[in-house]
Design an enzyme around this catalytic site. Structure first.
Site, PDB file in Angstrom:
ATOM      1  N   ASP A  66       0.831  -1.207   0.000  1.00 44.42           N
ATOM      2  CA  ASP A  66       0.000   0.000   0.000  1.00 44.42           C
ATOM      3  C   ASP A  66       0.864   1.255   0.000  1.00 44.42           C
ATOM      4  OD1 ASP A  66       0.911  -0.463   2.596  1.00 44.42           O
ATOM      5  OD2 ASP A  66      -1.042  -0.222   3.557  1.00 44.42           O
ATOM      6  N   ASP A  94       7.166   3.794   3.439  1.00 35.75           N
ATOM      7  CA  ASP A  94       7.501   4.982   4.223  1.00 35.75           C
ATOM      8  C   ASP A  94       8.984   4.890   4.612  1.00 35.75           C
ATOM      9  OD1 ASP A  94       7.523   7.115   5.949  1.00 35.75           O
ATOM     10  OD2 ASP A  94       5.865   6.443   7.203  1.00 35.75           O
ATOM     11  N   LYS A  96       6.400   7.296  -0.058  1.00 36.07           N
ATOM     12  CA  LYS A  96       6.662   8.491   0.750  1.00 36.07           C
ATOM     13  C   LYS A  96       8.182   8.636   0.861  1.00 36.07           C
ATOM     14  CE  LYS A  96       3.587   8.820   4.543  1.00 36.07           C
ATOM     15  NZ  LYS A  96       3.326   8.744   6.013  1.00 36.07           N
ATOM     16  N   VAL A 132      -1.586   9.235   5.888  1.00 33.86           N
ATOM     17  CA  VAL A 132      -2.723   9.135   4.977  1.00 33.86           C
ATOM     18  C   VAL A 132      -3.559   7.882   5.246  1.00 33.86           C
ATOM     19  CG1 VAL A 132      -1.595  10.480   3.163  1.00 33.86           C
ATOM     20  CG2 VAL A 132      -1.311   7.998   3.196  1.00 33.86           C
ATOM     21  N   ARG A 174     -10.198   2.150   6.018  1.00 38.60           N
ATOM     22  CA  ARG A 174      -9.706   1.379   4.865  1.00 38.60           C
ATOM     23  C   ARG A 174     -10.698   1.437   3.714  1.00 38.60           C
ATOM     24  NH1 ARG A 174      -5.299  -1.734   6.549  1.00 38.60           N
ATOM     25  NH2 ARG A 174      -5.409  -2.561   8.665  1.00 38.60           N
TER      26      ARG A 174
HETATM   27  P1  XMP Z   1       7.516   1.374   6.479  1.00 35.57           P
HETATM   28  O1  XMP Z   1       7.804   2.537   7.383  1.00 35.57           O
HETATM   29  O2  XMP Z   1       7.962   0.086   7.057  1.00 35.57           O
HETATM   30  O3  XMP Z   1       5.973   1.383   6.446  1.00 35.57           O
HETATM   31  O4  XMP Z   1       8.004   1.630   5.095  1.00 35.57           O
HETATM   32  C1  XMP Z   1       5.268   0.615   5.630  1.00 35.57           C
HETATM   33  C2  XMP Z   1       3.982   0.201   6.278  1.00 35.57           C
HETATM   34  O5  XMP Z   1       3.554   1.158   7.238  1.00 35.57           O
HETATM   35  C3  XMP Z   1       2.238   1.533   7.083  1.00 35.57           C
HETATM   36  N1  XMP Z   1       2.164   2.997   6.802  1.00 35.57           N
HETATM   37  C4  XMP Z   1       1.060   3.721   6.774  1.00 35.57           C
HETATM   38  N2  XMP Z   1      -0.201   3.351   6.959  1.00 35.57           N
HETATM   39  N3  XMP Z   1      -0.896   5.578   6.564  1.00 35.57           N
HETATM   40  C5  XMP Z   1      -1.182   4.293   6.857  1.00 35.57           C
HETATM   41  O6  XMP Z   1      -2.349   3.966   7.004  1.00 35.57           O
HETATM   42  C6  XMP Z   1       0.360   6.034   6.356  1.00 35.57           C
HETATM   43  O7  XMP Z   1       0.574   7.218   6.095  1.00 35.57           O
HETATM   44  C7  XMP Z   1       1.390   5.051   6.480  1.00 35.57           C
HETATM   45  N4  XMP Z   1       2.736   5.108   6.354  1.00 35.57           N
HETATM   46  C8  XMP Z   1       3.159   3.833   6.534  1.00 35.57           C
HETATM   47  C9  XMP Z   1       1.718   0.683   5.966  1.00 35.57           C
HETATM   48  O8  XMP Z   1       1.017  -0.376   6.549  1.00 35.57           O
HETATM   49  C10 XMP Z   1       2.910   0.128   5.237  1.00 35.57           C
HETATM   50  O9  XMP Z   1       2.717  -1.195   4.822  1.00 35.57           O
HETATM   51 MG    MG Z   2       0.821  -2.306   5.580  1.00 34.20          MG
END
Ligand code: XMP
Ligand code: MG
Length: 179
Positions: free
Chosen positions: A99, A102, A130, A152, A164
């Site tokens: 999805d 980050d 991101k 988001v 969701r």
């Molecule tokens: P990382 O930091 O490991 O994050 O790259 C990836 C997972 O973190 C969740 N994620 C978010 N979920 N809004 C969300 O609802 C956001 O802005 C967000 N940023 C990260 C997401 O589950 C992803 O798989």
């Molecule tokens: Mg996730």
């Protein structure tokens, strides 16, 4: 639910356009192959369905569930495997669908898991990227949209398991998670 959203970033139509574009790219890139699609629960399910409807290819589908947020809006830095991949991935060409990327920690964990399982090739497809949040040097091969460094929700993405089912992606009002 709409009242909790500060700003819509990507409309239903824009997301449908991105899913279609990526599905067509995959169709082109995987011609003559039989990749395994692995969708990361639960956030990527909406995007997975929409991309796959445009992916004209013999493919099987599996799911994996990892957790790094534990309900908050900041990654905990520790990734837990909640549901394993049940398909034998040895020698397979894998398309991992996420999805959002980050910090990149979840993706790094997933890619290592797939490599350990003996995957032949791993490509990553994500609805949202991101780049400002990145702490691990890792990139996706197919990206729907680059998003600003905001929390988001919608179209699979949650806050405390809610939102969701919004048909668009938007920025959650900070008041919602500050209360
Ligand atoms: P990382 O930091 O490991 O994050 O790259 C990836 C997972 O973190 C969740 N994620 C978010 N979920 N809004 C969300 O609802 C956001 O802005 C967000 N940023 C990260 C997401 O589950 C992803 O798989
Ligand atoms: Mg996730």
């Amino acid at each position: 639910m709409d009242n909790d959203i500060e700003k819509v970033l990507y409309s239903r139509e824009e997301i449908a356009g991105a899913a279609k574009r990526i599905g067509k790219e995959l169709t082109h890139d995987y011609e003559g192959r039989q990749p395994l699609v692995i969708s990361v629960l639960k956030g990527a399910i909406f995007f997975t369905v929409d991309v796959l409807k445009e992916f004209d290819c013999y493919t099987d589908i599996d799911f994996v569930d990892v957790s790094s947020y534990h309900g908050g809006t900041e990654s905990s830095g520790k990734v837990d495997l909640v549901r394993e991949i049940n398909t034998d991935i040895k020698g397979r060409d894998i398309i991992l669908i996420e999805d959002i990327i980050d910090t990149g920690r979840t993706l790094e964990y997933m890619v290592n898991l797939l490599k350990q399982g003996g995957a032949n090739d791993i490509k990553v497809c994500t609805l949202l990227d991101k780049p400002e949040g990145r702490v691990v040097d890792i990139k996706a091969n197919y990206v729907g949209f680059n998003v600003p460094n905001e929390f988001v929700v919608g179209y699979g993405l949650d806050y405390n398991e809610l939102y969701r089912n919004l048909p668009y992606v938007g920025i959650l009002k900070p008041a919602v998670y500050q209360k």
